[in-house]
Scaffold this active site. Sequence first.
Site, PDB file in Angstrom:
ATOM      1  N   ALA A  16       0.959  -1.184  -0.122  1.00  0.00           N
ATOM      2  CA  ALA A  16      -0.051  -0.085  -0.107  1.00  0.00           C
ATOM      3  C   ALA A  16       0.945   1.256  -0.127  1.00  0.00           C
ATOM      4  O   ALA A  16       2.027   1.303   0.151  1.00  0.00           O
ATOM      5  CB  ALA A  16      -0.909  -0.160   1.361  1.00  0.00           C
ATOM      6  N   SER A  17       0.147   2.549  -0.139  1.00  0.00           N
ATOM      7  CA  SER A  17       0.798   3.723  -0.169  1.00  0.00           C
ATOM      8  C   SER A  17       2.079   3.719  -1.130  1.00  0.00           C
ATOM      9  O   SER A  17       3.130   4.377  -0.863  1.00  0.00           O
ATOM     10  CB  SER A  17       1.443   3.950   1.259  1.00  0.00           C
ATOM     11  OG  SER A  17       0.113   4.116   1.777  1.00  0.00           O
ATOM     12  N   MET A  18       1.981   3.258  -2.438  1.00  0.00           N
ATOM     13  CA  MET A  18       2.854   3.237  -3.355  1.00  0.00           C
ATOM     14  C   MET A  18       3.167   4.501  -3.931  1.00  0.00           C
ATOM     15  O   MET A  18       3.908   4.524  -4.763  1.00  0.00           O
ATOM     16  CB  MET A  18       2.801   2.144  -4.279  1.00  0.00           C
ATOM     17  CG  MET A  18       3.068   0.761  -3.806  1.00  0.00           C
ATOM     18  SD  MET A  18       4.866   0.552  -2.927  1.00  0.00           S
ATOM     19  CE  MET A  18       5.864   0.797  -4.218  1.00  0.00           C
TER      20      MET A  18
END
Length: 127
Positions: A16-18
Amino acid sequence: IEAGLPMSGDTIFRIASMSKPVTSAAVLMLMEEGKLKLDDPITNWMPEFANLSLMKDAEGPVSDVGPAPRAFTIEDLLTHRAGLTYDFTATGPIAEAYRAKLGSPLASAYTPDQWLKALGELPLLYT
């Protein structure tokens, strides 16, 4: 994990949060091309942040502000030192101001330009 096996090249897992590393890589590419520098003020590209205010006390009233001493920079954004926040990570009156002004960070009714304009009208927590 359940089988006690080490991760391999074809292991599938959730990440996540790429957007942060992708954005950082894009900024580094633009730096290599000489199109921006870390100390460039963000107002070069986003004039919505030209006249920012700064809260005198991060837990105090949103109306108790003074002028921000400087525009924040590319480096400030990359290192999360620009003074911006989210309604779900902030505490005090600024969290409610973010909710009221911007709505949900996951489902905004604003266009990107409208959202940036609204964000630029909120005070910074620090510089």
